[in-house]
Design a protein around this motif. Structure first.
Motif, PDB file in Angstrom:
ATOM      1  N   ARG A   1      98.235  19.640  42.790  1.00 34.66           N
ATOM      2  CA  ARG A   1      97.606  18.703  41.335  1.00 34.66           C
ATOM      3  C   ARG A   1      95.914  18.565  42.687  1.00 34.66           C
ATOM      4  NH1 ARG A   1      99.540  17.511  35.862  1.00 34.66           N
ATOM      5  NH2 ARG A   1     101.441  17.697  35.652  1.00 34.66           N
ATOM      6  N   ASP A   2      96.594  18.036  43.953  1.00 35.17           N
ATOM      7  CA  ASP A   2      94.826  17.953  44.732  1.00 35.17           C
ATOM      8  C   ASP A   2      94.647  18.425  44.228  1.00 35.17           C
ATOM      9  OD1 ASP A   2      97.098  15.451  44.678  1.00 35.17           O
ATOM     10  OD2 ASP A   2      97.472  15.299  46.466  1.00 35.17           O
ATOM     11  N   GLY A   3      93.323  17.977  44.424  1.00 35.47           N
ATOM     12  CA  GLY A   3      91.720  18.793  45.104  1.00 35.47           C
ATOM     13  C   GLY A   3      91.288  18.058  45.792  1.00 35.47           C
ATOM     14  N   PRO A   4      89.616  18.717  46.509  1.00 36.71           N
ATOM     15  CA  PRO A   4      89.454  18.448  48.079  1.00 36.71           C
ATOM     16  C   PRO A   4      88.166  17.230  46.934  1.00 36.71           C
ATOM     17  CG  PRO A   4      88.449  20.777  46.816  1.00 36.71           C
ATOM     18  CD  PRO A   4      90.133  19.932  46.500  1.00 36.71           C
ATOM     19  N   TRP A   5      88.038  16.016  47.918  1.00 41.45           N
ATOM     20  CA  TRP A   5      87.636  14.898  47.692  1.00 41.45           C
ATOM     21  C   TRP A   5      85.801  15.711  47.183  1.00 41.45           C
ATOM     22  CZ3 TRP A   5      88.776  10.597  45.688  1.00 41.45           C
ATOM     23  CH2 TRP A   5      87.690  10.032  45.333  1.00 41.45           C
ATOM     24  N   PRO A   6      85.168  15.381  46.421  1.00 38.40           N
ATOM     25  CA  PRO A   6      83.955  15.608  46.137  1.00 38.40           C
ATOM     26  C   PRO A   6      83.306  15.028  46.600  1.00 38.40           C
ATOM     27  CG  PRO A   6      84.758  13.895  44.143  1.00 38.40           C
ATOM     28  CD  PRO A   6      86.268  14.296  45.166  1.00 38.40           C
TER      29      PRO A   6
ATOM     30  N   GLY B   1      78.437  15.306  46.846  1.00 36.47           N
ATOM     31  CA  GLY B   1      77.359  15.139  47.076  1.00 36.47           C
ATOM     32  C   GLY B   1      77.476  14.777  44.971  1.00 36.47           C
ATOM     33  N   ARG B   2      78.097  14.113  44.396  1.00 34.48           N
ATOM     34  CA  ARG B   2      78.133  14.044  43.503  1.00 34.48           C
ATOM     35  C   ARG B   2      77.823  12.579  43.288  1.00 34.48           C
ATOM     36  NH1 ARG B   2      83.631  16.071  40.607  1.00 34.48           N
ATOM     37  NH2 ARG B   2      83.303  13.384  38.665  1.00 34.48           N
ATOM     38  N   GLY B   3      77.039  11.516  41.730  1.00 36.67           N
ATOM     39  CA  GLY B   3      77.032   9.943  41.452  1.00 36.67           C
ATOM     40  C   GLY B   3      79.086   9.804  41.353  1.00 36.67           C
ATOM     41  N   SER B   4      79.370  10.217  40.454  1.00 36.34           N
ATOM     42  CA  SER B   4      80.085   9.283  39.933  1.00 36.34           C
ATOM     43  C   SER B   4      81.906   9.738  40.439  1.00 36.34           C
ATOM     44  CB  SER B   4      80.550  10.000  38.272  1.00 36.34           C
ATOM     45  OG  SER B   4      81.301  11.685  38.129  1.00 36.34           O
ATOM     46  N   TRP B   5      83.023   9.655  40.349  1.00 35.71           N
ATOM     47  CA  TRP B   5      83.807   9.093  41.072  1.00 35.71           C
ATOM     48  C   TRP B   5      84.910  10.171  39.434  1.00 35.71           C
ATOM     49  CZ3 TRP B   5      86.690   6.229  44.665  1.00 35.71           C
ATOM     50  CH2 TRP B   5      86.142   5.748  45.790  1.00 35.71           C
ATOM     51  N   PRO B   6      85.733  10.352  40.501  1.00 38.36           N
ATOM     52  CA  PRO B   6      86.843  11.992  39.419  1.00 38.36           C
ATOM     53  C   PRO B   6      87.749  11.093  38.604  1.00 38.36           C
ATOM     54  CG  PRO B   6      87.301  12.656  42.133  1.00 38.36           C
ATOM     55  CD  PRO B   6      86.635  11.039  41.981  1.00 38.36           C
ATOM     56  N   ARG B   7      88.118  11.642  37.416  1.00 40.95           N
ATOM     57  CA  ARG B   7      88.575  11.143  36.175  1.00 40.95           C
ATOM     58  C   ARG B   7      90.257  10.155  36.785  1.00 40.95           C
ATOM     59  NH1 ARG B   7      85.577   9.241  32.553  1.00 40.95           N
ATOM     60  NH2 ARG B   7      87.954   9.929  30.557  1.00 40.95           N
ATOM     61  N   ALA B   8      90.428  10.657  37.906  1.00 44.62           N
ATOM     62  CA  ALA B   8      91.880  10.799  38.424  1.00 44.62           C
ATOM     63  C   ALA B   8      92.084  10.863  40.220  1.00 44.62           C
ATOM     64  CB  ALA B   8      93.162  10.663  38.097  1.00 44.62           C
ATOM     65  N   ALA B   9      92.327  10.083  41.126  1.00 46.56           N
ATOM     66  CA  ALA B   9      92.553  10.446  42.664  1.00 46.56           C
ATOM     67  C   ALA B   9      93.054   9.475  42.864  1.00 46.56           C
ATOM     68  CB  ALA B   9      91.059   9.973  42.622  1.00 46.56           C
ATOM     69  N   ARG B  10      93.435   9.637  44.483  1.00 49.51           N
ATOM     70  CA  ARG B  10      93.963   8.550  45.494  1.00 49.51           C
ATOM     71  C   ARG B  10      94.382   8.735  46.661  1.00 49.51           C
ATOM     72  NH1 ARG B  10      99.252  11.070  47.996  1.00 49.51           N
ATOM     73  NH2 ARG B  10      98.330  13.323  48.339  1.00 49.51           N
ATOM     74  N   PHE B  11      94.460   7.961  47.395  1.00 47.46           N
ATOM     75  CA  PHE B  11      93.879   7.570  48.612  1.00 47.46           C
ATOM     76  C   PHE B  11      95.638   7.692  49.503  1.00 47.46           C
ATOM     77  CE2 PHE B  11      93.687   4.419  52.462  1.00 47.46           C
ATOM     78  CZ  PHE B  11      93.329   5.564  53.488  1.00 47.46           C
ATOM     79  N   ASP B  12      96.209   8.427  50.046  1.00 42.00           N
ATOM     80  CA  ASP B  12      97.716   8.595  50.906  1.00 42.00           C
ATOM     81  C   ASP B  12      97.801   8.336  52.420  1.00 42.00           C
ATOM     82  OD1 ASP B  12      96.399   9.678  52.989  1.00 42.00           O
ATOM     83  OD2 ASP B  12      96.910  11.576  52.316  1.00 42.00           O
ATOM     84  N   GLY B  13      96.413   6.480  52.352  1.00 43.17           N
ATOM     85  CA  GLY B  13      96.452   6.456  54.143  1.00 43.17           C
ATOM     86  C   GLY B  13      95.617   7.314  54.934  1.00 43.17           C
TER      87      GLY B  13
ATOM     88  N   THR C   1      93.438   9.443  53.640  1.00 43.77           N
ATOM     89  CA  THR C   1      92.710  10.720  53.241  1.00 43.77           C
ATOM     90  C   THR C   1      92.562  10.495  51.306  1.00 43.77           C
ATOM     91  OG1 THR C   1      93.771  12.844  54.117  1.00 43.77           O
ATOM     92  CG2 THR C   1      92.176  13.310  52.702  1.00 43.77           C
ATOM     93  N   ARG C   2      91.439  10.802  50.825  1.00 47.88           N
ATOM     94  CA  ARG C   2      91.013  10.499  49.690  1.00 47.88           C
ATOM     95  C   ARG C   2      91.374  12.249  48.535  1.00 47.88           C
ATOM     96  NH1 ARG C   2      85.577   7.147  49.036  1.00 47.88           N
ATOM     97  NH2 ARG C   2      86.620   4.632  49.849  1.00 47.88           N
ATOM     98  N   HIS C   3      91.800  12.309  47.424  1.00 46.70           N
ATOM     99  CA  HIS C   3      92.019  13.372  47.162  1.00 46.70           C
ATOM    100  C   HIS C   3      91.261  13.254  46.157  1.00 46.70           C
ATOM    101  CE1 HIS C   3      94.643  14.772  50.637  1.00 46.70           C
ATOM    102  NE2 HIS C   3      95.194  13.845  50.545  1.00 46.70           N
TER     103      HIS C   3
END
Length: 385
Positions: A291-296, A298-310, A312-314
């Protein structure tokens, strides 16, 4: 887990967590009507009034919760941002974590903070957790997964333990079942105070319950029933639409006017979402990393869901409905008749709607006109008598 709760409100987060087996040992809430509710409903928790004077958390705290003030982050509020006087109080969460590093932290707030000020609130929160050695994950969850209220909120879990927050939040992802509602078959909720730029239209549900006014002016939504009558829901049903037992907020009347109970309900965390979260804390399941994707960028808003594994942000591809429970139609869910929307309120809404460029469900404005005619007829008959 033993919970220390900040910005507790009327205890929606804590009630839901308690239903999953956790227990509040501290509740911190500054507003006296909410504290009256907590004193009656969470009798085993120590109450503290002001987060700014709270020096430390109980030594046995395992879980820190904070549904911190949303007034400066909400579209319906002042949108001053995370640095606003109210929402900026979240800084006390990190002050207290610096005094005692609690293993698990849960934050809750409005989804608008993902985009407000180009995501400044999330930048501050995520950075503060990362600086303190926490992994974090967040997910936008809609209470409509559990109840007939459309209410999207961000739930953030941060941990400094073996528990991976992604294993808590990213369980379950279902689509909302297709709807075939009509005005004749189902009740529909909307904001009768709007009508110019938006409507909050909710088939077989109500739009987000709002907190109303701090001076006690309620702001309930309207519900168009299948018989054509437009009503404002009874407060007891509003409590139930948040997952509380009816009359949960009645103790507030011991210290404040009854109308302030609407603000208490509108500010609350939906109980079944908190219960779902509490169950996931007890029974985490491995996060599906596909389900992980690259961290966006060039955009202002944050994703609707995300995580930080210690490290990297995903971004995480997952929806707002971890489940979608079967429920009876809204019209049968309501246990009380509600209050018919007044002629004045209906006329004001209708004039705004007719002047707007909004698109409405077929027959909706005709139903509003018929309701207005009926209310005016009742008013004129009462004056004549």
């Amino acid at each position: 887990m033993r919970i220390a709760s900040l910005f507790t409100g009327i205890g929606g987060l804590e009630l839901g967590l308690a239903r999953a087996g956790h227990r509040a040992v501290l509740a911190c809430e500054i507003w006296s009507p909410a504290r009256a509710v907590l004193a009656a409903r969470l009798p085993d928790a120590h109450l503290h009034a002001d987060v700014t004077t709270l020096a430390d958390l109980p030594g046995d705290t395992e879980l820190l919760t904070a549904g911190f003030p949303c007034q400066d982050l909400s579209q319906a509020g002042r949108t001053l941002g995370i640095g606003g006087t109210r929402s900026g109080l979240v800084g006390h969460v990190f002050r207290l974590l610096d005094e005692r590093a609690i293993p698990v932290v849960v934050l809750e707030n409005v989804s608008f903070m993902l985009s407000l000020d180009r995501g400044a609130a999330m930048h501050r929160l995520a950075g503060a957790f990362e600086e303190r050695g926490y992994r974090w994950a967040y997910r936008t969850i809609d209470a409509q997964a559990f109840l007939p209220q459309r209410r999207a909120r961000v739930f953030l879990v941060a941990t400094r333990s073996d528990l991976d927050p992604a294993d808590v939040l990213f369980q379950g992802d279902v689509a909302m079942p297709p709807s075939s509602t009509t005005l004749a078959s189902h009740a529909h909720g909307f904001y009768w105070t709007e009508g110019t730029r938006g409507l909050g239209w909710a088939p077989d549900a109500v739009p987000t319950l709002k907190n109303g006014s701090t001076v006690g002016i309620p702001s309930p939504p309207a519900i168009l029933r299948t018989d054509g009558v437009i009503v404002k829901p009874d407060l007891r049903d509003a409590e139930r639409l948040q997952g509380f037992p009816a009359d949960w907020t009645r103790p507030a009347e011991e210290v404040a006017r009854a109308s302030l109970r609407w603000a208490l309900v509108g500010n609350a965390v939906s109980v079944p979402v908190a219960e779902w979260l509490g169950e996931r804390l007890r029974d985490p399941r491995p996060h599906e990393t596909e389900r992980d994707g690259p961290w966006p960028t060039g955009r202002g808003s944050w994703p609707r869901a995300a995580r930080f594994d210690g490290t990297t942000r995903h971004a995480v591809r997952i929806g707002a409905y971890p489940v979608f429970l079967e429920r009876e139609p809204l019209e049968r869910f309501l246990e009380h008749p509600g209050t018919p929307l007044s002629a004045r309120g209906t006329a004001g809404f209708l004039s705004r709607a007719e002047a707007s460029s909004l698109r409405f469900a077929p027959g909706f404005l005709d139903a509003v006109r018929r309701h207005l005619a009926a209310r005016r007829g009742e008013r004129d008959a009462a004056l004549a008598a």
